[in-house]
Enzyme design. Structure first.
Site, PDB file in Angstrom:
ATOM      1  N   GLU A   1      43.896  73.525  47.274  1.00 43.27           N
ATOM      2  CA  GLU A   1      42.879  74.568  47.414  1.00 43.27           C
ATOM      3  C   GLU A   1      42.594  74.875  48.877  1.00 43.27           C
ATOM      4  O   GLU A   1      42.393  76.030  49.252  1.00 43.27           O
ATOM      5  CB  GLU A   1      41.599  74.133  46.691  1.00 43.27           C
ATOM      6  CG  GLU A   1      41.851  73.978  45.196  1.00 43.27           C
ATOM      7  CD  GLU A   1      40.698  73.353  44.433  1.00 43.27           C
ATOM      8  OE1 GLU A   1      39.808  74.094  44.033  1.00 43.27           O
ATOM      9  OE2 GLU A   1      40.692  72.127  44.253  1.00 43.27           O
TER      10      GLU A   1
ATOM     11  N   ARG B   1      34.741  77.861  51.319  1.00 41.99           N
ATOM     12  CA  ARG B   1      34.831  78.002  49.872  1.00 41.99           C
ATOM     13  C   ARG B   1      33.451  78.413  49.380  1.00 41.99           C
ATOM     14  O   ARG B   1      32.467  77.715  49.649  1.00 41.99           O
ATOM     15  CB  ARG B   1      35.233  76.665  49.258  1.00 41.99           C
ATOM     16  CG  ARG B   1      35.363  76.739  47.760  1.00 41.99           C
ATOM     17  CD  ARG B   1      35.800  75.413  47.207  1.00 41.99           C
ATOM     18  NE  ARG B   1      35.949  75.498  45.768  1.00 41.99           N
ATOM     19  CZ  ARG B   1      36.293  74.468  45.003  1.00 41.99           C
ATOM     20  NH1 ARG B   1      36.523  73.296  45.546  1.00 41.99           N
ATOM     21  NH2 ARG B   1      36.418  74.614  43.707  1.00 41.99           N
TER      22      ARG B   1
ATOM     23  N   ASN C   1      34.206  73.183  52.583  1.00 37.34           N
ATOM     24  CA  ASN C   1      34.014  73.235  51.136  1.00 37.34           C
ATOM     25  C   ASN C   1      32.725  72.463  50.817  1.00 37.34           C
ATOM     26  O   ASN C   1      32.720  71.241  50.794  1.00 37.34           O
ATOM     27  CB  ASN C   1      35.243  72.574  50.484  1.00 37.34           C
ATOM     28  CG  ASN C   1      35.144  72.496  48.980  1.00 37.34           C
ATOM     29  OD1 ASN C   1      34.131  72.864  48.384  1.00 37.34           O
ATOM     30  ND2 ASN C   1      36.201  72.001  48.358  1.00 37.34           N
TER      31      ASN C   1
ATOM     32  N   ARG D   1      30.456  66.930  31.900  1.00 42.56           N
ATOM     33  CA  ARG D   1      30.013  68.192  31.277  1.00 42.56           C
ATOM     34  C   ARG D   1      30.520  68.297  29.850  1.00 42.56           C
ATOM     35  O   ARG D   1      31.666  67.940  29.567  1.00 42.56           O
ATOM     36  CB  ARG D   1      30.537  69.396  32.069  1.00 42.56           C
ATOM     37  CG  ARG D   1      29.903  69.522  33.422  1.00 42.56           C
ATOM     38  CD  ARG D   1      30.472  70.693  34.211  1.00 42.56           C
ATOM     39  NE  ARG D   1      30.652  70.294  35.591  1.00 42.56           N
ATOM     40  CZ  ARG D   1      31.545  70.806  36.423  1.00 42.56           C
ATOM     41  NH1 ARG D   1      32.335  71.788  36.040  1.00 42.56           N
ATOM     42  NH2 ARG D   1      31.636  70.370  37.652  1.00 42.56           N
TER      43      ARG D   1
ATOM     44  N   HIS E   1      37.405  77.414  39.866  1.00 49.80           N
ATOM     45  CA  HIS E   1      38.670  76.801  40.315  1.00 49.80           C
ATOM     46  C   HIS E   1      39.698  77.882  40.658  1.00 49.80           C
ATOM     47  O   HIS E   1      40.912  77.659  40.557  1.00 49.80           O
ATOM     48  CB  HIS E   1      39.315  75.903  39.222  1.00 49.80           C
ATOM     49  CG  HIS E   1      38.534  74.684  38.871  1.00 49.80           C
ATOM     50  ND1 HIS E   1      38.325  74.297  37.570  1.00 49.80           N
ATOM     51  CD2 HIS E   1      37.935  73.757  39.643  1.00 49.80           C
ATOM     52  CE1 HIS E   1      37.633  73.174  37.541  1.00 49.80           C
ATOM     53  NE2 HIS E   1      37.375  72.825  38.802  1.00 49.80           N
TER      54      HIS E   1
HETATM   55  P1  ADP Z   1      37.520  67.116  41.271  1.00 47.57           P
HETATM   56  O1  ADP Z   1      37.292  67.994  40.079  1.00 47.57           O
HETATM   57  O2  ADP Z   1      36.307  66.371  41.711  1.00 47.57           O
HETATM   58  O3  ADP Z   1      38.306  67.787  42.402  1.00 47.57           O
HETATM   59  P2  ADP Z   1      39.971  65.590  40.908  1.00 47.57           P
HETATM   60  O4  ADP Z   1      40.862  66.780  40.704  1.00 47.57           O
HETATM   61  O5  ADP Z   1      40.137  64.794  42.151  1.00 47.57           O
HETATM   62  O6  ADP Z   1      38.452  65.956  40.708  1.00 47.57           O
HETATM   63  O7  ADP Z   1      40.204  64.627  39.640  1.00 47.57           O
HETATM   64  C1  ADP Z   1      39.475  63.455  39.469  1.00 47.57           C
HETATM   65  C2  ADP Z   1      39.879  62.836  38.146  1.00 47.57           C
HETATM   66  O8  ADP Z   1      41.280  62.529  38.197  1.00 47.57           O
HETATM   67  C3  ADP Z   1      39.142  61.547  37.841  1.00 47.57           C
HETATM   68  O9  ADP Z   1      38.717  61.544  36.493  1.00 47.57           O
HETATM   69  C4  ADP Z   1      40.230  60.485  38.052  1.00 47.57           C
HETATM   70  O10 ADP Z   1      40.046  59.361  37.239  1.00 47.57           O
HETATM   71  C5  ADP Z   1      41.462  61.255  37.617  1.00 47.57           C
HETATM   72  N1  ADP Z   1      42.676  60.582  38.112  1.00 47.57           N
HETATM   73  C6  ADP Z   1      43.072  60.417  39.381  1.00 47.57           C
HETATM   74  N2  ADP Z   1      44.211  59.671  39.437  1.00 47.57           N
HETATM   75  C7  ADP Z   1      44.515  59.340  38.148  1.00 47.57           C
HETATM   76  C8  ADP Z   1      45.550  58.600  37.519  1.00 47.57           C
HETATM   77  N3  ADP Z   1      46.496  58.002  38.234  1.00 47.57           N
HETATM   78  N4  ADP Z   1      45.536  58.487  36.172  1.00 47.57           N
HETATM   79  C9  ADP Z   1      44.564  59.079  35.439  1.00 47.57           C
HETATM   80  N5  ADP Z   1      43.559  59.799  35.978  1.00 47.57           N
HETATM   81  C10 ADP Z   1      43.530  59.937  37.305  1.00 47.57           C
END
Ligand code: ADP
Length: 396
Positions: A384, A91, A7, A239, A180
């Site tokens: 994913e 991906r 990915n 964004r 996504h």
């Molecule tokens: P990406 O789009 O890069 O795959 P992720 O799906 O890993 O991102 O999501 C990242 C986001 O999830 C970040 O904003 C992070 O702060 C939030 N996040 C992760 N764990 C928690 C939590 N326990 N509470 C609130 N937000 C969270």
């Protein structure tokens, strides 16, 4: 059968080696800052401590060579030889209008991926570089492209068209594609299992650093919030999401920006970061909001208001909704975000068991609505990489 999932982002690379006998992840890892002074590679073998190395990677090909070395390393490896890898699933950001499903990468298909570089100028070159590097490192191993856009290709034309002169859609393929897709596809499959029927209307909220919502009927995507690029739709980490396009000229004029600077501003400096001035990370913004930071509080209000607006719009588009799904880092983990969205959706027939919402176990599919809720609400951890590995296995 072992499948490597690759990915690649514009300056990053994530990988997983999955044993398809039991769909277990043998190892996973990531490289960031490719092309910069120092990149860090984090390699994690399931059940063991994470191993970290620092390198300078000029490009994705150099990074992949080190990854292949780690896969077979005496201390950190999980296979004796890279010959144990049966296929690689890549991906790939954009299918354009050329593909509505995953494909085996043949010379003809690779040429089509290259033709579509202008649709994803940051990601597509990295995706293609990884395909070509893996082909040279594993010359006899089949490669599969799994597109971020493919799940959304079932959208009807009235949903994916932009209201611009039709000839420009025909000539340049400017339209809504959505992203996504592997996540929306995975959680749709899981939601259908939880509903006990595919004959249902689902609204999927994938909320992470990038966020998108999809409207799904009978397992097929009908609409989604991201567009030609992942900039459209919800407010995200950095964004802006939806914005009046006329703001661009106004701001470019006021701030003396060219169009590249403007797009960088909307992609990298806006969203949670731009409004709060604190961070693009939801956890940091939530903490600041709890400590009384009004702009961080505004982020939470704006984000959840916009999610509700899309849910309302998609309920109308689908002419009803049977279940709402939360996934992605924020959707899975932030009970506060879910609460802010859901407590104002009672009018839609949503009734939440707040205890379940607030104490949702991690990495499990959970129903957080009450048994008598007209609309079911599920928290479903996305996977994913598993979708990419499954599609790769099916194709080879
Ligand atoms: P990406 O789009 O890069 O795959 P992720 O799906 O890993 O991102 O999501 C990242 C986001 O999830 C970040 O904003 C992070 O702060 C939030 N996040 C992760 N764990 C928690 C939590 N326990 N509470 C609130 N937000 C969270």
């Amino acid at each position: 059968m072992k499948i490597l999932v690759v990915n690649a982002g514009s300056s990053s690379l994530k990988y997983q080696l999955i044993d398809m006998e039991d769909e277990k992840c043998l190892c996973s890892g990531g490289v960031d800052c490719i092309g910069q002074q120092t990149s860090t590679i984090e390699h994690k073998v399931s059940g063991k401590e994470e191993h970290t190395e620092k390198h300078h990677f000029e490009n994705h090909t150099e990074a992949l060579k080190i990854v292949f070395g780690l896969l077979t390393d005496a201390n950190f490896g999980v296979v004796k030889s890279i010959d144990e890898i049966s296929a690689v699933g890549h991906r790939v950001l954009h299918s354009g209008e050329d593909f509505d499903r995953s494909i085996l990468i043949t010379p003809e298909n690779l040429a089509i991926l290259k033709k579509n570089i202008p649709l994803g100028p940051l990601h597509m070159p990295a995706n293609i570089a990884c395909v070509e590097s893996c082909q040279s490192l594993l010359p006899n191993v089949p490669m599969v492209a799994v597109f971020d856009t493919a799940f959304h290709m079932t959208m009807p034309k009235h949903a994916y068209m932009y209201a611009i002169p039709y000839e420009d859609y025909e000539e340049f393929k400017v339209r809504r594609y959505g992203f996504h897709g592997t996540s929306h596809k995975y959680v749709t499959g899981e939601a259908i299992k939880m509903m006990g029927t595919s004959n249902c209307k689902i609204i999927n909220c994938h909320l992470g650093n990038g966020s998108s919502i999809s409207a799904v009927k009978d397992g097929k995507c009908q609409d989604t919030s991201m567009g030609l690029t992942p900039l459209e739709g919800l407010m995200m980490g950095t964004r802006s999401g939806d914005i009046d396009p006329a703001c661009l000229e106004f701001l470019m004029d006021k701030k003396g920006m060219d169009i590249h600077q403007m797009l960088n501003y909307l992609n990298k400096k806006s969203g949670f970061l731009g409004i709060s001035g604190v961070s693009s990370d939801a956890r940091a913004v939530t903490k600041a909001a709890e400590e009384g930071n009004e702009r961080a509080q505004l982020v939470l209000e704006m984000t959840t208001y916009r999610i509700r607006k899309y849910i309302g719009a998609y309920a109308a588009a689908l002419q009803g909704v049977d279940c709402i799904v939360f996934t992605g880092g924020i959707g899975e983990n932030s009970f506060d975000t879910r609460r802010r969205v859901l407590e104002k959706l009672e009018w839609l027939g949503v009734k939440i068991d707040w205890d379940k919402n607030n104490n949702c176990p991690r990495r499990k599919n959970v129903e957080i609505s009450t048994p008598d809720s007209k609309v079911k609400v599920f928290v479903i951890p996305t996977n994913e990489e598993l979708v990419i590995a499954r599609e790769t296995k099916d194709l080879i």
